[in-house]
Design a protein around this motif. Structure first.
Motif, PDB file in Angstrom:
ATOM      1  N   ASP A   1       0.822  -1.216   0.000  1.00  0.00           N
ATOM      2  CA  ASP A   1       0.000   0.000   0.000  1.00  0.00           C
ATOM      3  C   ASP A   1       0.850   1.257   0.000  1.00  0.00           C
ATOM      4  OD1 ASP A   1      -2.129  -1.684   0.068  1.00  0.00           O
ATOM      5  OD2 ASP A   1      -2.490  -1.490   2.228  1.00  0.00           O
ATOM      6  N   ASP A   2       2.079   1.171   0.517  1.00  0.00           N
ATOM      7  CA  ASP A   2       2.934   2.349   0.607  1.00  0.00           C
ATOM      8  C   ASP A   2       3.766   2.574  -0.648  1.00  0.00           C
ATOM      9  OD1 ASP A   2       1.987   2.552   3.164  1.00  0.00           O
ATOM     10  OD2 ASP A   2       3.646   1.401   4.030  1.00  0.00           O
ATOM     11  N   ALA A   3       3.674   1.672  -1.622  1.00  0.00           N
ATOM     12  CA  ALA A   3       4.533   1.780  -2.796  1.00  0.00           C
ATOM     13  C   ALA A   3       4.227   3.047  -3.585  1.00  0.00           C
ATOM     14  CB  ALA A   3       4.366   0.555  -3.688  1.00  0.00           C
ATOM     15  N   LEU A   4       2.946   3.314  -3.822  1.00  0.00           N
ATOM     16  CA  LEU A   4       2.576   4.491  -4.616  1.00  0.00           C
ATOM     17  C   LEU A   4       1.103   4.805  -4.349  1.00  0.00           C
ATOM     18  CD1 LEU A   4       4.393   6.117  -6.519  1.00  0.00           C
ATOM     19  CD2 LEU A   4       3.233   5.020  -8.434  1.00  0.00           C
ATOM     20  N   THR A   5       0.818   6.072  -4.156  1.00  0.00           N
ATOM     21  CA  THR A   5      -0.564   6.499  -3.939  1.00  0.00           C
ATOM     22  C   THR A   5      -0.783   7.821  -4.666  1.00  0.00           C
ATOM     23  OG1 THR A   5      -2.266   6.849  -2.262  1.00  0.00           O
ATOM     24  CG2 THR A   5      -0.087   7.807  -1.834  1.00  0.00           C
ATOM     25  N   PHE A   6      -2.047   8.145  -4.975  1.00  0.00           N
ATOM     26  CA  PHE A   6      -2.290   9.392  -5.697  1.00  0.00           C
ATOM     27  C   PHE A   6      -3.657   9.949  -5.328  1.00  0.00           C
ATOM     28  CE2 PHE A   6      -4.541   6.414  -8.362  1.00  0.00           C
ATOM     29  CZ  PHE A   6      -5.610   7.143  -8.870  1.00  0.00           C
ATOM     30  N   ALA A   7      -3.818  11.220  -5.636  1.00  0.00           N
ATOM     31  CA  ALA A   7      -5.105  11.909  -5.464  1.00  0.00           C
ATOM     32  C   ALA A   7      -5.168  13.061  -6.458  1.00  0.00           C
ATOM     33  CB  ALA A   7      -5.285  12.423  -4.033  1.00  0.00           C
ATOM     34  N   ILE A   8      -6.403  13.390  -6.903  1.00  0.00           N
ATOM     35  CA  ILE A   8      -6.616  14.493  -7.838  1.00  0.00           C
ATOM     36  C   ILE A   8      -7.560  15.489  -7.163  1.00  0.00           C
ATOM     37  CG2 ILE A   8      -7.470  15.159 -10.118  1.00  0.00           C
ATOM     38  CD1 ILE A   8      -6.786  12.391 -11.108  1.00  0.00           C
ATOM     39  N   PHE A   9      -7.174  16.781  -7.190  1.00  0.00           N
ATOM     40  CA  PHE A   9      -7.956  17.853  -6.566  1.00  0.00           C
ATOM     41  C   PHE A   9      -8.307  18.895  -7.630  1.00  0.00           C
ATOM     42  CE2 PHE A   9      -5.162  16.074  -3.374  1.00  0.00           C
ATOM     43  CZ  PHE A   9      -5.900  16.031  -2.207  1.00  0.00           C
ATOM     44  N   ASN A  10      -9.391  19.637  -7.365  1.00  0.00           N
ATOM     45  CA  ASN A  10      -9.609  20.851  -8.141  1.00  0.00           C
ATOM     46  C   ASN A  10      -8.889  22.001  -7.449  1.00  0.00           C
ATOM     47  OD1 ASN A  10     -11.204  21.614  -5.971  1.00  0.00           O
ATOM     48  ND2 ASN A  10     -13.147  21.075  -6.989  1.00  0.00           N
TER      49      ASN A  10
END
Length: 355
Positions: free
Chosen positions: A90-99
């Protein structure tokens, strides 16, 4: 016990020294490998984060989110069963998209939902996320149209663990082999130090009057100067013993006649009875014989001392005329008593000599 500690084995000291040197070298190599591996891991994963963020920015996913209003993907464990997830982390790669208003439009369903919105950062930053105190490596990227903010993160512990796994996989086997290396060094040193033990055995078995040189066959170049010095010492000792034997033999031979004369003169004194003239003559001869014997002993001792010198220091030219005059002066009284006149006639020039 103290003497045993002072005379610590050369073999043991070398083994301890090489062991410490090997351990220090291993520690230094480990530190360098750890630094290089961390640097390379950070470079690889930073590149991976950048590529992933650029891919998200170029897919137009923001417009689809505005239409569908989806805020997150399902968790990985809900998408595939455990047997099909492989060795994911789970810690390898994470992302999020915001306005631009800071509203989260999409995340990966794992740690992405905990990313804190950052309006100003453009590029990499070391930060933390919600509900997690561990440091994270975050990349913030604004889409080309300026409408969305993309964040891609990775926990530093994941990078540290991967770097440690790479380094330990190479260095721990070497450390495990260190005792084998030390054992091999002990055996090799025992073999290489065998010439020293052979020289020590030869010296132990040597007779006190044996001045023959030690054998230099198969003697290492580092030990050869020691053996050559011992051979030179044996040569000097042999020469000294030879001189002492020769001096003893010469003294016994040269003193035989003066001692016999002393004995005869002593018997004459004993047989003279009331003959004062005979007694006086015998005592005078006895005194002369004692002086000759003393002079002979002094000459033998001087000769012995001179033979023990390999070279004489502070030499100066011999003055033959003065030396002959001094010798004639010493013998003049004895010659005059016997009616002999001593005279020196110089008939040539003696060779130059130092003494």
């Amino acid at each position: 016990m103290k003497q045993h500690c002072k005379n610590l084995s050369l073999r043991l000291r070398l083994i301890l020294l090489f062991g410490m040197l090997a351990l220090v070298t291993w520690l230094l190599a480990s530190a360098i490998a750890w630094y290089q591996t961390r640097h390379n891991i950070n470079e690889v994963f930073d590149t991976q984060q950048m590529l992933f963020a650029k891919r998200l920015a170029s897919t137009g996913v923001g417009d689809m989110l505005l239409q569908n209003h989806e805020v997150r993907l399902p968790e990985t464990k809900k998408l595939v069963h455990k047997s099909g997830r492989g060795h994911t982390d789970d810690d390898a790669l994470t992302f999020a998209i915001f306005n631009l208003q800071g509203n989260m439009l999409l995340n990966d369903g794992e740690n992405g939902k905990n990313i804190r919105f950052d309006k100003n950062t453009q590029g990499f930053i070391d930060s933390e996320i919600n509900n997690n105190d561990d440091p994270w490596r975050l990349l913030w990227l604004t889409t080309a149209d300026g409408r969305f903010r993309i964040a891609v993160g990775q926990e530093y512990d994941y990078r540290q663990d991967m770097a440690w796994n790479l380094v330990s996989g190479q260095l721990l086997p070497w450390l495990a082999c260190l005792p084998i290396l030390l054992l091999a060094m002990m055996v090799m040193m025992g073999v290489e130090l065998r010439p020293l033990r052979r020289v020590a055995g030869d010296l132990h078995r040597r007779a006190p009057d044996d001045a023959s040189p030690l054998s230099t066959d198969r003697v290492p170049s580092e030990v050869l100067p020691l053996v050559l010095s011992l051979n030179a010492l044996f040569t000097r000792t042999g020469d000294m013993l030879t001189r002492e034997r020769r001096f003893t033999s010469d003294a016994a031979h040269e003193l035989r006649s003066p001692l016999a004369a002393l004995r005869v003169q002593t018997e004459v004194v004993q047989l003279s009875g009331d003959d004062n003239e005979m007694r006086e003559h015998a005592l005078q001869n006895l005194t002369t014989s004692i002086d000759r014997a003393s002079r002979l002993v002094d000459q033998l001792l001087t000769l012995s001392r001179l033979e023990s010198f390999s070279g004489l220091d502070e030499l100066k030219p011999v003055d033959w005329a003065e030396l002959i005059a001094q010798t004639l002066g010493e013998q003049d009284a004895a010659a005059h008593a016997k009616g002999i006149a001593l005279r020196f006639e110089n008939t040539g020039t003696p060779p130059a000599m130092e003494g």
